[in-house]
Design a protein around this motif. Structure first.
Motif, mmCIF file in Angstrom:
data_model
loop_
_atom_site.group_PDB
_atom_site.id
_atom_site.type_symbol
_atom_site.label_atom_id
_atom_site.label_comp_id
_atom_site.label_asym_id
_atom_site.label_seq_id
_atom_site.Cartn_x
_atom_site.Cartn_y
_atom_site.Cartn_z
ATOM 1 N N ILE A 1 0.836 -1.208 0.000
ATOM 2 C CA ILE A 1 0.000 0.000 0.000
ATOM 3 C C ILE A 1 0.865 1.250 0.000
ATOM 4 O O ILE A 1 0.611 2.191 -0.760
ATOM 5 C CB ILE A 1 -0.976 -0.020 1.200
ATOM 6 N N ILE A 2 1.889 1.273 0.832
ATOM 7 C CA ILE A 2 2.764 2.448 0.889
ATOM 8 C C ILE A 2 3.425 2.681 -0.467
ATOM 9 O O ILE A 2 3.418 3.812 -0.982
ATOM 10 C CB ILE A 2 3.818 2.307 2.001
ATOM 11 N N ILE A 3 4.007 1.648 -1.045
ATOM 12 C CA ILE A 3 4.688 1.804 -2.334
ATOM 13 C C ILE A 3 3.713 2.292 -3.396
ATOM 14 O O ILE A 3 3.988 3.254 -4.128
ATOM 15 C CB ILE A 3 5.344 0.473 -2.770
ATOM 16 N N THR A 4 2.563 1.668 -3.480
ATOM 17 C CA THR A 4 1.590 1.982 -4.520
ATOM 18 C C THR A 4 1.008 3.380 -4.361
ATOM 19 O O THR A 4 0.995 4.169 -5.313
ATOM 20 C CB THR A 4 0.444 0.941 -4.502
ATOM 21 N N PHE A 5 0.539 3.706 -3.181
ATOM 22 C CA PHE A 5 -0.200 4.942 -2.992
ATOM 23 C C PHE A 5 0.701 6.151 -2.765
ATOM 24 O O PHE A 5 0.353 7.255 -3.186
ATOM 25 C CB PHE A 5 -1.239 4.772 -1.879
ATOM 26 N N LEU B 1 -1.178 6.217 7.022
ATOM 27 C CA LEU B 1 -1.844 5.297 7.941
ATOM 28 C C LEU B 1 -1.224 3.902 7.869
ATOM 29 O O LEU B 1 -1.051 3.239 8.896
ATOM 30 C CB LEU B 1 -3.338 5.231 7.638
ATOM 31 N N ALA B 2 -0.860 3.466 6.671
ATOM 32 C CA ALA B 2 -0.207 2.161 6.519
ATOM 33 C C ALA B 2 1.151 2.158 7.218
ATOM 34 O O ALA B 2 1.512 1.176 7.877
ATOM 35 C CB ALA B 2 -0.059 1.809 5.043
ATOM 36 N N LEU C 1 -5.601 -1.064 9.686
ATOM 37 C CA LEU C 1 -6.934 -1.273 9.124
ATOM 38 C C LEU C 1 -7.446 0.002 8.470
ATOM 39 O O LEU C 1 -7.966 -0.035 7.347
ATOM 40 C CB LEU C 1 -7.902 -1.760 10.201
ATOM 41 N N TYR C 2 -7.278 1.136 9.146
ATOM 42 C CA TYR C 2 -7.719 2.408 8.569
ATOM 43 C C TYR C 2 -6.977 2.715 7.263
ATOM 44 O O TYR C 2 -7.562 3.206 6.306
ATOM 45 C CB TYR C 2 -7.518 3.562 9.552
ATOM 46 N N GLY C 3 -5.679 2.416 7.235
ATOM 47 C CA GLY C 3 -4.908 2.625 6.013
ATOM 48 C C GLY C 3 -5.386 1.732 4.884
ATOM 49 O O GLY C 3 -5.505 2.171 3.734
ATOM 50 N N SER C 4 -5.685 0.490 5.193
ATOM 51 C CA SER C 4 -6.174 -0.447 4.184
ATOM 52 C C SER C 4 -7.557 -0.043 3.677
ATOM 53 O O SER C 4 -7.836 -0.117 2.476
ATOM 54 C CB SER C 4 -6.219 -1.864 4.753
ATOM 55 N N ILE D 1 -8.064 -5.504 -0.344
ATOM 56 C CA ILE D 1 -9.233 -6.006 0.390
ATOM 57 C C ILE D 1 -8.864 -7.237 1.216
ATOM 58 O O ILE D 1 -9.450 -7.487 2.275
ATOM 59 C CB ILE D 1 -10.435 -6.256 -0.559
ATOM 60 N N TRP D 2 -7.866 -7.977 0.763
ATOM 61 C CA TRP D 2 -7.347 -9.078 1.572
ATOM 62 C C TRP D 2 -6.749 -8.517 2.862
ATOM 63 O O TRP D 2 -6.955 -9.053 3.955
ATOM 64 C CB TRP D 2 -6.327 -9.892 0.779
ATOM 65 N N GLY D 3 -6.024 -7.404 2.742
ATOM 66 C CA GLY D 3 -5.481 -6.744 3.929
ATOM 67 C C GLY D 3 -6.576 -6.267 4.867
ATOM 68 O O GLY D 3 -6.477 -6.431 6.090
#
Length: 133
Positions: free
Chosen positions: A17-21, A69-70, A87-90, A124-126
């Motif tokens: 998530i961090i890398i992508t976003f 958040l992640a 969870l909030y980051g995901s 969504i798996w996260g």
């Protein structure tokens, strides 16, 4: 650091998530003109065409927020085994992807919409793992 190993799947998803976003958000910030120019063309025949700069601004906020958040979530999981910020980051990442998916579908860019599905599955798996933590 015992929690690092027991939460490794969640942590790896958060790194994803961090890398992508973070890259997505920073790309929008540092190439604002290019992004706006391309997206104006992409949405020119849709009801979103007149709102492109506003929508890109909203996406920047969500991209950066999901990343922050992640990052905090990784720390909390690895050190304290607390999944809340992760969870909030995901969830924020999932909402961002749904916004992107909506835009791609409105623009009738079905191939672009399809590529978002792969990202969404990981995110969504996260969400699922973290909400069942």
């Amino acid at each position: 650091m015992d929690y690092l190993v027991s939460n490794i799947t969640e942590i790896l998803i958060l790194v994803f998530i961090i890398i992508t976003f973070l890259q997505s958000g920073l790309d929008k910030v540092f190439d604002w003109k290019g992004q706006i120019s391309w997206l104006n063309g992409h949405f020119k025949d849709t009801f979103l065409g007149s709102m492109v700069p506003l929508l890109v601004g909203i996406l920047i906020v969500f991209d950066i927020l999901a990343s922050v958040l992640a990052g905090v979530g990784i720390y909390q999981l690895a050190v304290h085994d607390i999944p809340t910020m992760a969870l909030y980051g995901s969830i924020t990442a999932a909402i961002t992807l749904l916004m992107l998916l909506f835009g791609q579908r409105i623009a009738k860019d079905y191939a672009g919409a399809f590529t978002i599905v792969g990202y969404f599955i990981v995110v969504i798996w996260g969400v699922w793992l973290l909400s069942n933590h």
